[in-house]
Design a protein around this motif. Sequence first.
Motif, PDB file in Angstrom:
ATOM      1  N   PRO A  98       0.762  -1.213  -0.007  1.00 41.05           N
ATOM      2  CA  PRO A  98       0.086  -0.133   0.142  1.00 41.05           C
ATOM      3  C   PRO A  98       0.804   1.243   0.089  1.00 41.05           C
ATOM      4  CG  PRO A  98      -1.079  -1.750   1.440  1.00 41.05           C
ATOM      5  CD  PRO A  98       0.334  -2.252   1.106  1.00 41.05           C
ATOM      6  N   PHE A  99       1.979   1.227   0.700  1.00 40.40           N
ATOM      7  CA  PHE A  99       2.777   2.585   0.808  1.00 40.40           C
ATOM      8  C   PHE A  99       3.339   2.587  -0.637  1.00 40.40           C
ATOM      9  CE2 PHE A  99       7.009   4.205   1.269  1.00 40.40           C
ATOM     10  CZ  PHE A  99       6.812   5.608   2.005  1.00 40.40           C
ATOM     11  N   ALA A 100       3.759   1.789  -1.264  1.00 38.66           N
ATOM     12  CA  ALA A 100       4.598   1.902  -2.520  1.00 38.66           C
ATOM     13  C   ALA A 100       3.427   2.381  -3.551  1.00 38.66           C
ATOM     14  CB  ALA A 100       5.110   0.626  -2.989  1.00 38.66           C
ATOM     15  N   ILE A 101       2.407   1.973  -3.563  1.00 48.72           N
ATOM     16  CA  ILE A 101       1.207   2.576  -4.472  1.00 48.72           C
ATOM     17  C   ILE A 101       0.842   3.930  -4.004  1.00 48.72           C
ATOM     18  CG2 ILE A 101      -1.182   2.323  -4.932  1.00 48.72           C
ATOM     19  CD1 ILE A 101      -0.983  -0.856  -4.601  1.00 48.72           C
ATOM     20  N   GLU A 102       0.939   4.175  -2.644  1.00 45.08           N
ATOM     21  CA  GLU A 102       0.515   5.611  -2.101  1.00 45.08           C
ATOM     22  C   GLU A 102       1.658   6.592  -2.479  1.00 45.08           C
ATOM     23  OE1 GLU A 102      -2.024   6.863  -0.296  1.00 45.08           O
ATOM     24  OE2 GLU A 102      -3.013   5.535   0.698  1.00 45.08           O
TER      25      GLU A 102
ATOM     26  N   SER B 223      14.966 -11.866   0.322  1.00 43.92           N
ATOM     27  CA  SER B 223      13.976 -12.558  -0.230  1.00 43.92           C
ATOM     28  C   SER B 223      12.966 -11.829  -0.802  1.00 43.92           C
ATOM     29  CB  SER B 223      13.279 -13.569   0.947  1.00 43.92           C
ATOM     30  OG  SER B 223      12.590 -12.752   1.952  1.00 43.92           O
ATOM     31  N   ARG B 224      11.980 -12.599  -1.732  1.00 41.86           N
ATOM     32  CA  ARG B 224      10.917 -11.735  -2.323  1.00 41.86           C
ATOM     33  C   ARG B 224       9.817 -12.210  -1.854  1.00 41.86           C
ATOM     34  NH1 ARG B 224      10.804 -13.865  -7.706  1.00 41.86           N
ATOM     35  NH2 ARG B 224      11.879 -15.737  -6.766  1.00 41.86           N
ATOM     36  N   ILE B 225       8.579 -11.163  -1.620  1.00 47.42           N
ATOM     37  CA  ILE B 225       7.342 -11.517  -1.357  1.00 47.42           C
ATOM     38  C   ILE B 225       6.284 -10.650  -2.241  1.00 47.42           C
ATOM     39  CG2 ILE B 225       5.604 -11.042   0.410  1.00 47.42           C
ATOM     40  CD1 ILE B 225       9.174 -10.445   1.324  1.00 47.42           C
ATOM     41  N   GLU B 226       5.352 -11.421  -2.777  1.00 52.46           N
ATOM     42  CA  GLU B 226       4.129 -10.790  -3.593  1.00 52.46           C
ATOM     43  C   GLU B 226       3.374 -10.231  -2.854  1.00 52.46           C
ATOM     44  OE1 GLU B 226       2.186 -11.731  -7.705  1.00 52.46           O
ATOM     45  OE2 GLU B 226       1.529 -12.970  -5.659  1.00 52.46           O
ATOM     46  N   ALA B 227       2.910  -8.880  -2.564  1.00 49.43           N
ATOM     47  CA  ALA B 227       1.790  -8.617  -1.931  1.00 49.43           C
ATOM     48  C   ALA B 227       0.618  -8.256  -2.876  1.00 49.43           C
ATOM     49  CB  ALA B 227       2.161  -7.023  -1.147  1.00 49.43           C
ATOM     50  N   VAL B 228      -0.457  -8.784  -2.720  1.00 48.16           N
ATOM     51  CA  VAL B 228      -1.668  -8.601  -3.346  1.00 48.16           C
ATOM     52  C   VAL B 228      -2.646  -7.497  -2.756  1.00 48.16           C
ATOM     53  CG1 VAL B 228      -3.676  -9.489  -4.498  1.00 48.16           C
ATOM     54  CG2 VAL B 228      -1.589 -10.828  -4.319  1.00 48.16           C
ATOM     55  N   VAL B 229      -2.597  -6.149  -3.148  1.00 47.26           N
ATOM     56  CA  VAL B 229      -3.555  -5.180  -2.372  1.00 47.26           C
ATOM     57  C   VAL B 229      -4.553  -4.784  -3.173  1.00 47.26           C
ATOM     58  CG1 VAL B 229      -3.084  -2.607  -1.795  1.00 47.26           C
ATOM     59  CG2 VAL B 229      -1.054  -4.347  -1.832  1.00 47.26           C
ATOM     60  N   ARG B 230      -5.645  -4.807  -2.519  1.00 47.56           N
ATOM     61  CA  ARG B 230      -7.012  -4.346  -3.161  1.00 47.56           C
ATOM     62  C   ARG B 230      -6.814  -2.697  -3.442  1.00 47.56           C
ATOM     63  NH1 ARG B 230     -12.577  -5.032   0.136  1.00 47.56           N
ATOM     64  NH2 ARG B 230     -11.634  -7.310  -0.067  1.00 47.56           N
ATOM     65  N   THR B 231      -7.280  -2.400  -4.632  1.00 44.33           N
ATOM     66  CA  THR B 231      -7.268  -1.070  -5.136  1.00 44.33           C
ATOM     67  C   THR B 231      -8.247  -0.757  -5.981  1.00 44.33           C
ATOM     68  OG1 THR B 231      -5.881  -1.648  -7.042  1.00 44.33           O
ATOM     69  CG2 THR B 231      -4.554  -0.939  -5.327  1.00 44.33           C
ATOM     70  N   ASP B 232      -8.698   0.557  -6.339  1.00 37.69           N
ATOM     71  CA  ASP B 232      -9.727   0.799  -7.281  1.00 37.69           C
ATOM     72  C   ASP B 232      -9.103   2.319  -8.016  1.00 37.69           C
ATOM     73  OD1 ASP B 232      -9.792   3.124  -5.479  1.00 37.69           O
ATOM     74  OD2 ASP B 232     -11.646   2.473  -4.295  1.00 37.69           O
ATOM     75  N   GLY B 233     -10.119   2.837  -8.495  1.00 43.78           N
ATOM     76  CA  GLY B 233      -9.397   4.030  -9.409  1.00 43.78           C
ATOM     77  C   GLY B 233      -8.988   5.212  -8.575  1.00 43.78           C
TER      78      GLY B 233
END
Length: 364
Positions: free
Chosen positions: A105-109, A131-141
């Motif tokens: 969320p912070f990276a998107i913000e 290590s790598r982690i995939e975060a699946v974040v809920r988003t909208d417009g």
Amino acid sequence: MARQHGIPVIIMRGGTSKGPYFRTDDLPADEAARDRVLLAAMGSPDARQIDGIGGADTLTSKVAMVRPSARDGVDVDYLFAQVSVTEAVVDTSPSCGNILSGVGPFAIERGMVPVTGEETRVVIFNENTASRIEAVVRTDGQGVDYDGDQAIAGVPGTAAAVRLNFMDIVGSKTSGLLPSGQVQEDIDGVPVTLIDVAVPMMILRAADMGKTGHETPAELDADRDFFARLEAMRQEAGRRMGLGDVTGKVIPKVAILAPARGEGHIAARYFVPQKTHAAFAVTGALCVATVAVLEGSVSDGIARRPDGEDREILIEHPSGLIDVALRTTGQGADLQVVSAGAIRTARKLVTGEVFVPAAALTGA
């Protein structure tokens, strides 16, 4: 004239933890100067952290530093820091899966990752554990959608789910899954399993330490003799795991196990390490879930082991349950962890600037 120095920040709750999230480039590149700034921002060392934004608790004295990544297939690099409340110590040796849940969320913000629809996937490189982690974040417009119906133990109310899919997690700081080469061994006459899945840990049965494993954090924290013995064992575990002298360090972490009393597969208490966690760490949950299915480990006889190799493991802790989606192959010493995932939530609390004295940058 020396002035206060403002640093852009978003304060977020990530899972059952809370703290400031910074763009890495907004902090000093010099490590010593960076640590001075983080100590000043959090108000450490001081038991109340009265002169900073820390919450006077290990779970609320944590920091995330995030930057766009130059690595192939990775969106952002994340460095976690545990800032001591009462000592002038900034520790970047561990990771934190709860704070990690706010990194996407912070990276998107901050515009590091564009929104891609109803879900935005953010691939994170954890610099603490490589290590790598995939975060699946809920988003909208409008960006990140924080509202939802996902509840997690230890946090009131509900929020949008953040799915964390952990990759490259075996041997995060050591040589492999079982860094000592043994599924079970004795330290100070107590059977332990030394394991490294996302974080190095020493795991033992509560009963072998004279505990039920269902005590409250306050009850455990009050027993300082218990912690003294646990710390001596933890230091020996660190040596056996190839971590050297771990005095004053927070890894390896420690958990004690007990039979579940409710719907869980195992009950556990997690230490951080000189205090009992009020809930449970995500990285620690990956370790405990793995031990729960590891034949020959200290979980023998007390864990309920679901059938199959793709399983959901429920861990009972002081605040409720944490679930781990665990996929493995093999058994016993030949066990291989294919993947592990966890569901967390996060919420943006404050955005603005945190101010630190100019001397924190210069060291004057």
